[in-house]
Write a protein that holds these residues in place. Structure first.
Motif: not given
Length: 274
Positions: A209-217
């Motif tokens: 939780s709290g992550s930064f995502f791009q293209d589901r990763k």
């Protein structure tokens, strides 16, 4: 759907119903740049619904000259940061009543080149450039998401970059950028993919939780050797300023009335903020 423009909202609602066959799609009209109205909306929403499963913070703006809202707040900051703060913070009690609740905030990769400027959240003084202010707001959203994730472990928080998408907003706010990117821009469907995945997939809650995502990763929130990291003191100052500004803009009518009778509607599946 929480939308600013009623006609566009109703058109989008009709499209969703036609494509999905689901008639339980409801429109709420709100201009997120008007801070007092955000307070009024959340108090009304909490009276109507007993719980909330998923909140998607997707509203945003890039105003290229310094404008103020009716509360005397810079409009980009009011929309992209303070409105998101008030909306999410106020709805956390409803989210906590749901099973596996999620909050997704649509940020931008532009934040990678901006630090958290806790001493100047509203871009006062000096040359005002909309793209830079927008990127700073998006950095603020990343920091907010990280802080919420630490404070509310029952809820899965995420923030994401949809990629550079060919939308009317990009055309209006960044015409030169759009012309330069050309066919390399993503479609709206491609840009929405990770948002939908974060909201609905079984895999998303297994990520931190709290992550930064791009293209589901999950991806890094700072470039290598960058000067964009924030001190604990700056983060605390930022959070304190948000709460102070939020409370100053809170209208008296939006104060919850203890003991007032309410009859909530059934729980809402997804409250999609566009």
């Amino acid at each position: 759907m929480v939308c600013r423009n009623k006609d566009k909202a109703e058109a989008a609602r009709a499209d969703i119903i036609r494509e999905s066959g689901n008639t339980e799609v409801h429109v709420h009209i709100l201009d997120l740049s008007e801070t007092s109205q955000v307070w009024e909306f959340v108090e009304a929403f909490k009276r109507q619904y007993p719980s909330l499963n998923v909140l998607i913070n997707n509203a945003g703006c890039m105003v290229n000259k310094r404008e103020m809202n009716s509360n005397g707040l810079e409009k980009n900051f009011a929309t992209n940061t303070l409105g998101v703060y008030i909306l999410t913070q106020s709805l956390i009690p409803l989210l906590q009543k749901s099973r596996g609740p999620r909050v997704i905030t649509v940020s931008s990769g532009g934040m990678l080149v901006q630090p958290l400027r806790a001493h100047n959240l509203q871009s006062q003084g000096g040359f005002f450039k909309g793209a830079k202010v927008y990127a700073q707001n998006k950095r603020q959203q990343v920091v907010l998401t990280e802080q919420w994730a630490k404070a509310h472990q029952v809820i899965h928080f995420s923030v994401m970059h949809p990629g550079w998408v060919d939308t009317p907003a990009v055309s209006a706010s960044m015409p030169q950028f759009r012309q330069m990117m050309g066919e390399r821009l993503r479609t709206a469907v491609q840009g929405a993919d990770t948002v939908v995945w974060l909201a609905l997939s079984r895999a998303a809650p297994a990520t931190p939780s709290g992550s930064f995502f791009q293209d589901r990763k999950p991806v890094q929130t700072h470039l290598p050797m960058a000067w964009t990291h924030s001190s604990t003191k700056d983060v605390q100052k930022f959070m304190g300023q948000l709460e102070t500004l939020a409370q100053r803009a809170r209208p008296q009518a939006a104060e919850p009335q203890p003991g007032s009778p309410t009859e909530p509607s059934p729980a809402l599946d997804v409250q999609h903020h566009v």
